[in-house]
Scaffold this motif. Sequence first.
Motif, short mmCIF file in Angstrom:
data_model
loop_
_atom_site.label_atom_id
_atom_site.label_comp_id
_atom_site.label_asym_id
_atom_site.label_seq_id
_atom_site.Cartn_x
_atom_site.Cartn_y
_atom_site.Cartn_z
N ASP A 156 0.83 -1.21 0.00
CA ASP A 156 0.00 0.00 0.00
C ASP A 156 0.87 1.27 0.00
OD1 ASP A 156 -2.73 1.20 0.32
OD2 ASP A 156 -1.74 2.05 2.08
N ALA A 157 1.94 1.28 0.80
CA ALA A 157 2.80 2.46 0.87
C ALA A 157 3.50 2.71 -0.46
CB ALA A 157 3.82 2.31 1.99
N ASN A 158 3.99 1.62 -1.10
CA ASN A 158 4.67 1.78 -2.39
C ASN A 158 3.71 2.20 -3.49
OD1 ASN A 158 7.15 1.05 -1.31
ND2 ASN A 158 6.81 -1.14 -1.68
N VAL A 159 2.47 1.70 -3.42
CA VAL A 159 1.46 2.10 -4.41
C VAL A 159 1.15 3.59 -4.27
CG1 VAL A 159 -0.94 1.82 -5.09
CG2 VAL A 159 0.46 -0.20 -4.66
N LYS A 160 1.01 4.04 -3.02
CA LYS A 160 0.74 5.47 -2.81
C LYS A 160 1.91 6.31 -3.31
CE LYS A 160 -1.53 6.69 0.77
NZ LYS A 160 -1.97 7.02 2.14
N ARG A 161 3.16 5.83 -3.10
CA ARG A 161 4.32 6.55 -3.61
C ARG A 161 4.31 6.60 -5.14
NH1 ARG A 161 10.35 4.30 -2.61
NH2 ARG A 161 9.46 2.71 -4.00
N ALA A 162 3.89 5.50 -5.80
CA ALA A 162 3.79 5.49 -7.25
C ALA A 162 2.77 6.51 -7.74
CB ALA A 162 3.42 4.08 -7.74
N PHE A 163 1.61 6.59 -7.04
CA PHE A 163 0.60 7.57 -7.42
C PHE A 163 1.15 8.99 -7.28
CE2 PHE A 163 -3.16 4.57 -6.24
CZ PHE A 163 -2.88 3.84 -7.37
N GLY A 222 1.38 1.48 -14.50
CA GLY A 222 1.97 2.81 -14.35
C GLY A 222 2.24 3.47 -15.68
N GLU A 223 2.89 2.73 -16.61
CA GLU A 223 3.16 3.30 -17.93
C GLU A 223 1.87 3.52 -18.70
OE1 GLU A 223 5.98 1.04 -20.10
OE2 GLU A 223 7.42 0.88 -18.45
N HIS A 224 0.89 2.63 -18.49
CA HIS A 224 -0.36 2.77 -19.22
C HIS A 224 -1.08 4.07 -18.88
CE1 HIS A 224 -3.94 1.74 -21.38
NE2 HIS A 224 -4.69 1.67 -20.27
N LEU A 225 -1.01 4.47 -17.60
CA LEU A 225 -1.65 5.73 -17.20
C LEU A 225 -0.98 6.91 -17.90
CD1 LEU A 225 -3.73 7.13 -15.30
CD2 LEU A 225 -1.83 7.49 -13.74
N LEU A 226 0.34 6.89 -18.01
CA LEU A 226 1.03 7.97 -18.71
C LEU A 226 0.64 8.00 -20.18
CD1 LEU A 226 4.57 7.63 -17.08
CD2 LEU A 226 2.91 9.45 -16.68
N GLU A 227 0.45 6.82 -20.77
CA GLU A 227 0.03 6.78 -22.17
C GLU A 227 -1.38 7.33 -22.33
OE1 GLU A 227 0.54 2.71 -23.18
OE2 GLU A 227 2.72 2.85 -23.42
N SER A 234 15.27 5.14 -10.79
CA SER A 234 14.28 5.75 -9.91
C SER A 234 12.87 5.55 -10.46
CB SER A 234 14.57 7.24 -9.74
OG SER A 234 13.60 7.84 -8.94
N PHE A 235 12.73 5.73 -11.78
CA PHE A 235 11.40 5.53 -12.38
C PHE A 235 10.97 4.07 -12.25
CE2 PHE A 235 8.91 4.27 -16.10
CZ PHE A 235 7.82 5.11 -15.99
N GLN A 236 11.89 3.14 -12.50
CA GLN A 236 11.54 1.72 -12.39
C GLN A 236 11.18 1.35 -10.96
OE1 GLN A 236 11.11 -0.68 -14.64
NE2 GLN A 236 11.41 0.83 -16.30
N GLU A 237 11.90 1.91 -10.00
CA GLU A 237 11.63 1.57 -8.59
C GLU A 237 10.28 2.13 -8.15
OE1 GLU A 237 11.86 0.39 -4.65
OE2 GLU A 237 13.01 -0.27 -6.41
#
Length: 422
Positions: free
Chosen positions: A327-334, A373-378, A362-365
């Motif tokens: 959950d913490a890593n997902v929130k960091r990704a958001f 993640g990439e799909h949202l940017l697309e 850093s982006f991969q981590e």
Amino acid sequence: MAGLSLQCAACKAQFRSVEEAQGHAELTKHADFQESTEPVLNLVCVTCGKPCRTQTEKDLHTKRTLHTEFSDKTAEAAKPIVLESPNVGASTSGNVSEANPARNEWIVAEMVQPEVNKELLAELESMGFATPRATRALHFTGASDIETAVSWIVDHEDDPDIDEMPLVAAETGNTAMQPLLTPEEAKIKAHELRERARKKKQEEESRMEREREKERIRIGKELQEARRKEEQQERERLMIFRKAEKDEERRAREKIRQKLEEDKAERRRKLGLPPEDPKPADSSPAPALAPAPEEEKKPFLPIRPASKAEQMRECLRSLKQAHKEEDANVKRAFQTLLTYIGNVVRAPDEEKFRKIRLTNPSFQERVGRFKGGEHLLELCGFEKDAGGEFLIIPREKVDNILLQTASKELNSAIVNPFFGIL
């Protein structure tokens, strides 16, 4: 005119009697004295009763005690100087040093310690002052209180003879510096000074207490106001949180409803049923219809294409559900995705904000290792370059409305604890 004082030719100090001049000569080794027609000043302080023999002594007393009112009693104390001494049998010439040696015998008269207030002396010694220093302070100030003596010590602590015991002629003792008050008057005066000091102290304490009370009231009001503002802000935050919860719940219900409708339409299609239930047949027989062409037999599905906002929301929901344990890593990704999009919105002309290296550690981590993640940017307009190394959004394809929609969905996913659960 008859002489009223003896004046030291070296330091110009004036003395009322031969005995005083004798004490001065013993202390300073000055031996040249002349008869003067100017009397020794007798300026008595109205506040504390201390006599001052010179204008300099008066100025020093005013500086130490701030007493400015003096009574001039010089005329009352002025008397013709008597040059004869029991030890001297010569004529009374104006210049004492020029008389025969027998007349100067008073210079070597016996010198003794001056008489001072024993109680004040003991109190000064208990405060850590040496006996000679304390005796000097009491002798030269004629002090009847500790404060004056201590002030004198502080003002004269750099004097070279501060720790030498003062001496006066045995015949005069301390008469030159004795206060012009009787013992009864001195007691009354001391009592008045104590009462005045006590009242002044009480007034100062009362004033300080009032100031402290005002300060306590002011601090109390500030704390109360700060607490009120904090409670108001907490209520506003709670209202925003509840509104976000209701919006997320409404979107979840709407999504479930749409899903049910789509499932229902899909089941009807598989069963070969028309998209909607047929209307009740009329009593009259319907005319026979020619069979429809093969391509016209496909049922029509009333499914509207999902909007960009819904696609973004579904992408974020899938990402969170696929990584429930992080959950913490997902929130960091958001938050990282929100930063990328926010940079483009704020500075669309900056190429460094419109270009993301996919192989960046850093982006991969933070984003790349999460599916979606990439799909949202697309969905926001980013495109992979020919080599597949960068995600780039061309300047002409920057859509602020689309990017702001993505920011809104990301912010909702970050602040709403129930996002992705329903």
